[in-house]
Design a protein around this motif. Structure first.
Motif, PDB file in Angstrom:
ATOM      1  N   ARG A  65       0.735  -1.015   0.221  1.00 42.55           N
ATOM      2  CA  ARG A  65       0.326   0.209   0.208  1.00 42.55           C
ATOM      3  C   ARG A  65       0.604   1.425   0.316  1.00 42.55           C
ATOM      4  NH1 ARG A  65      -2.217   3.277   3.106  1.00 42.55           N
ATOM      5  NH2 ARG A  65      -2.083   2.392   5.525  1.00 42.55           N
ATOM      6  N   GLN A  66       0.481   2.162  -0.646  1.00 46.07           N
ATOM      7  CA  GLN A  66       1.408   3.553  -0.964  1.00 46.07           C
ATOM      8  C   GLN A  66       0.210   4.054   0.597  1.00 46.07           C
ATOM      9  OE1 GLN A  66       1.815   6.047  -4.075  1.00 46.07           O
ATOM     10  NE2 GLN A  66       3.498   6.423  -3.719  1.00 46.07           N
ATOM     11  N   ARG A  67       2.025   4.812   1.191  1.00 47.36           N
ATOM     12  CA  ARG A  67       1.195   6.087   2.473  1.00 47.36           C
ATOM     13  C   ARG A  67       1.513   7.213   1.703  1.00 47.36           C
ATOM     14  NH1 ARG A  67       5.006   3.621   6.321  1.00 47.36           N
ATOM     15  NH2 ARG A  67       6.478   5.536   5.883  1.00 47.36           N
ATOM     16  N   ASP A  68       0.107   8.138   2.972  1.00 41.76           N
ATOM     17  CA  ASP A  68      -0.036   9.372   2.194  1.00 41.76           C
ATOM     18  C   ASP A  68       1.397  10.460   2.378  1.00 41.76           C
ATOM     19  OD1 ASP A  68      -2.699   9.347   3.159  1.00 41.76           O
ATOM     20  OD2 ASP A  68      -2.569   9.691   4.276  1.00 41.76           O
ATOM     21  N   ASP A  69       2.012   9.659   3.002  1.00 41.46           N
ATOM     22  CA  ASP A  69       4.563  10.233   1.948  1.00 41.46           C
ATOM     23  C   ASP A  69       4.673   9.640   1.591  1.00 41.46           C
ATOM     24  OD1 ASP A  69       4.385   7.542   3.245  1.00 41.46           O
ATOM     25  OD2 ASP A  69       6.131   8.187   4.879  1.00 41.46           O
ATOM     26  N   GLY A  70       4.142   8.800   0.592  1.00 43.55           N
ATOM     27  CA  GLY A  70       4.323   8.236  -0.026  1.00 43.55           C
ATOM     28  C   GLY A  70       5.249   6.996  -0.219  1.00 43.55           C
TER      29      GLY A  70
END
Lengths: 148, 414
Positions: A65-70
């Protein structure tokens, strides 16, 4: 433009060749290296140990999964280490040259001169410029990359 | 019917070899659509293979193929064009078909014009040779790609692009005017000669003889189409001289044999004689161009090896002349090799000194081989070893590699 010449060969055959014969073959490889250097085309090279000395790390299970911080993270998986290469193939990656060439045609011309072309396939691939978000090359692939 | 299929296939093959280029050139002359002409011709050959076994091979296979191909072209044009443009196109084709039908034995040979189109300055230099090989000889992109060391798909794309360029930019489908002929002819000859050298040296042995054969065939064709051009004869003579030595340039174990060590009894006398005759004719017609001079140099080598005469001074003079025309570092190098024979290795080393800074020879195998050879002769063993090592690294041919490894071993032990 930089290109990677990936030298494949059957490593079992390679390791069964007597040392003195191998030294003779390595002479041509050394000469090839010299020729690349004199022509200003040499960047880097190395031989690789046989795949039975390699370990492969891989994440088992979970989900990427890609987190909010990239950043990409795996959730719920577990890192495992296995003996041997990622993929079992008849011929294995045994070494590489990174060379400087004007284009793919030139790179193929250099690959044809490589002694390893006589005994195994050589995959030729362009290296891609990778620049971070400050415009700085963290993996310089040729002279055109802006370096601050 | 027994064996009929084979016979028809053989006939088609014969016609393909002799007539492919002639028919493509004729079919594309007015439309300038080389790719379209090739498609139409391919369909005509396919029909031939179907109907000739049953109906027999026609008396004039060329005219038969031309008629069928014209019909295919007309069908394609009808599908492609707007009504008006299509009608014009069809009328043009109908006129030509009538003309061809009236004199089926006399299909005008437009291969020369096609060659000039393929070697036009607007066509990328590297694509001129492949284009001629395909359009005149009908070689497949796959065959050509193998000789030029690129993938068949890439070669196919480049050929399609080059043909597209002929059509779009309206490259004239014509033999150039007298004033432009020498320069344009040089491009055509260079393209044919490039095919020969590809087959001769760059790629080991596999598939290579075929390309040299095709290049010589093209050379004979251009001499027959342009009998008054001395350079065409010079180029054919040069190829025939090289071809004459084919059997001598490899030892029985496959090792490379340099010219001075070749067994001249293995040279093909018929080819040597043919080359000499062509060169003689070319020299009579003058003026002297690059290929004539190079053929004359080969002729002088033959005379020396055959009769023992000292032809080195003549060879040096010819190289001087060649350098004035080409100013090429390759000529400087070859002249130096001749100079070594005439005046010794030290003079030759001095002559190639300026090349050391020339980037064009940095990856030119013959430069490093000659340099190493000369350094060894003046007793500079370490430097010789270094130069021959680079020469070894630049060789793609296993036979040449083996020869150089032998030289290196001698240096190391001696």
């Amino acid at each position: 433009m930089r290109y990677m010449l990936m030298l494949y060969a059957d490593e079992k055959v390679g390791t069964s060749i007597p040392a003195d014969q191998m030294a003779k073959a390595m002479e041509t490889m050394y000469a090839y290296h010299e020729a690349l250097s004199k022509a200003g085309a040499f960047v880097a090279t190395s031989a690789l140990a046989p795949t039975w000395d390699s370990k492969t790390l891989h994440m088992e299970g979970g989900e990427v999964r890609q987190r909010d911080d990239g950043a990409f993270v795996n959730e719920g998986g577990e890192l495992k280490v296995e003996d041997g290469p990622y993929v079992e193939t008849r011929e294995q990656l045994g070494g590489y040259f990174i060379i400087e060439a004007a284009n793919m045609d030139e790179a193929l011309k250099w690959a044809a001169r490589c002694p390893a072309a006589q005994w195994g396939p050589i995959e030729v691939r362009p290296l891609v410029n990778t620049v971070d978000h400050f415009g700085k090359a963290w993996c310089a692939t040729d002279g055109d990359v802006p370096v601050s | 019917m027994t064996g009929g299929g084979n016979e028809a296939a053989r006939a088609a093959e014969r016609v393909a070899r002799e007539s492919y280029g002639r028919l493509v050139a004729f079919l594309a002359a007015r439309t300038r659509d080389v790719a379209g002409a090739e498609d139409a011709l391919a369909e005509a050959f396919a029909s031939a293979l179907k109907s000739w076994p049953a109906d027999g091979v026609p008396a004039n296979p060329d005219a038969w193929l031309l008629t069928v191909a014209r019909r295919r072209q007309a069908d394609a044009a009808r599908r492609r064009h707007t009504r008006l443009a299509g009608e014009e196109h069809l009328k043009m084709m109908a006129d030509e078909m009538d003309a061809a039908a009236q004199s089926p034995d006399d299909i005008p040979d437009r291969r020369l014009a096609l060659m000039f189109t393929c070697a036009h300055p607007a066509i990328e230099k590297g694509m001129r040779t492949p284009l001629i090989l395909q359009t005149i000889l009908g070689l497949t992109a796959q065959d050509i790609a193998a000789a030029f060391l690129i993938s068949p798909a890439t070669m196919g794309q480049r050929l399609v692009r080059a043909k597209g360029r002929i059509k779009e930019t309206g490259i004239p489908f014509a033999i150039p005017e007298k004033a432009d002929l020498p320069e344009r002819l040089e491009a055509v000859l260079d393209a044919i000669y490039a095919a020969y050298t590809k087959g001769w040296a760059e790629i080991g042995e596999t598939g290579a003889p075929r390309l040299t054969e095709e290049a010589i065939w093209l050379g004979r064709l251009i001499v027959s189409l342009l009998p008054d051009e001395p350079e065409a004869k010079g180029m054919l003579a040069l190829m025939l001289h090289a071809e004459a030595r084919r059997g001598a340039r490899r030892a029985p174990d496959g090792a490379y044999v340099p010219l001075e060590a070749q067994d001249t009894s293995l040279w093909d006398e018929t080819l040597v004689a043919a080359a000499e005759a062509l060169l003689h004719q070319a020299n009579e017609a003058g003026p002297t161009g690059r290929y004539q001079i190079e053929a004359a140099i080969q002729s002088a080598h033959v005379a020396r090896r055959m009769t023992g005469a000292d032809t080195w001074p003549a060879i040096l003079a010819l190289y001087d002349h060649l350098y004035r025309i080409t100013a090429s570092p390759v000529v400087t190098l070859n002249r130096a090799v001749a100079l070594a024979e005439a005046e010794g290795p030290a003079a030759a080393l001095a002559a190639i000194e300026p090349l050391a800074a020339d980037k064009r020879v940095a990856d030119y195998q013959p430069y490093w081989a000659a340099r190493g050879h000369l350094l060894a002769e003046v007793g500079k063993g370490a430097e010789a070893y270094e130069a021959l090592t680079v020469a070894l690294g630049l060789s793609a041919d296993p036979a040449v590699r083996r020869y150089l490894q032998g030289r290196l071993a001698t240096l190391q032990n001696g």
